[in-house]
Scaffold this active site. Sequence first.
Site, PDB file in Angstrom:
ATOM      1  N   PRO A   1      46.055  38.747  35.707  1.00 12.00           N
ATOM      2  CA  PRO A   1      46.537  40.056  35.253  1.00 12.00           C
ATOM      3  C   PRO A   1      46.540  40.139  33.735  1.00 12.00           C
ATOM      4  O   PRO A   1      46.884  39.188  33.039  1.00 12.00           O
ATOM      5  CB  PRO A   1      47.969  40.105  35.807  1.00 12.00           C
ATOM      6  CG  PRO A   1      47.974  39.170  36.965  1.00 12.00           C
ATOM      7  CD  PRO A   1      47.009  38.072  36.596  1.00 12.00           C
ATOM      8  N   GLU A   2      46.130  41.298  33.218  1.00 10.07           N
ATOM      9  CA  GLU A   2      46.125  41.526  31.784  1.00 10.07           C
ATOM     10  C   GLU A   2      47.256  42.489  31.434  1.00 10.07           C
ATOM     11  O   GLU A   2      48.082  42.822  32.277  1.00 10.07           O
ATOM     12  CB  GLU A   2      44.752  42.041  31.353  1.00 10.07           C
ATOM     13  CG  GLU A   2      43.635  41.033  31.638  1.00 10.07           C
ATOM     14  CD  GLU A   2      42.267  41.468  31.134  1.00 10.07           C
ATOM     15  OE1 GLU A   2      42.216  42.259  30.170  1.00 10.07           O
ATOM     16  OE2 GLU A   2      41.255  41.011  31.693  1.00 10.07           O
TER      17      GLU A   2
END
Length: 287
Positions: free
Chosen positions: A2-3
């Site tokens: 996840p960013e």
Amino acid sequence: MPELPEVEVVRRGLDQWVSGRTIAKTEVLHPRAIRRHLPGAAEFAARLEGREVRGAERRGKYLWLPLGDGRDALMAHLGMSGQLLVTDSGSPVEKHLRVRLSFADGGPELRFVDQRTFGHLLVTEMVPLARPVPAPIVHIAPDPLEESFDDEDFTRRLRARHTEVKRALLDQSLISGVGNIYADEALWRAGLHWARPTERLTRPKIAELLRGVREVMADALDQGGTSFDSLYVNVNGESGYFDRSLAVYGRRDLPCGRCGTPVVREPFMNRSSYSCPRCQVRPRGRS
């Protein structure tokens, strides 16, 4: 992994569902989930029980829940597959449940689920800076959505790096929260090839790049983030759908939405980089 937009979606959910509530009980079901909390599970639980959650904050890909008077916090990094889920206490236990927090009000509990156990939780002291942050991430740079992010300082430091622009975007000591997906998307928006030397970037081009970073992250947030499989979900277990709007990432041989040229995939740091060979011309001497 996840960013920033995916982690921000989770942060917003946590702020809504656990802020102002008091932790009644903490269960650690897998020690690896708290491996960076060196005193161990008993001390981890003792530091949390009876404490009020004062909100949910984020820098880059790191989340934290300030506790009590704000001198310490429960910090989380989701890793490759970590999920922070707000779930009814009577719901069936997830197969990969690692840590469970129940609250004094008897309402929904907070569960940390992590299939690959690359993520972790940690109770840690806060460092009293202009914006307090957990001690383990004091070296992490502000992210481009923070008010404290300094565009001029970023420009100066970027041009001094003497590296490829995508490598610089992924350097969390320079700018946090940008990962492989959004780096490719921002570079496409700015018309920059990933191998462009940072020292050759003009100030207007860097401003255009920062605008692209912020725009793609804002667009992703509007759509709940990017989900390529069931491992990234928000606190309610729902997936984002920004993957449907990606311009270049994962679109090898598909037409560029700006010029129609097929998107290319190139090896990059044991990963992949996607770009349009016409809109993002490779700099000379970079093969």
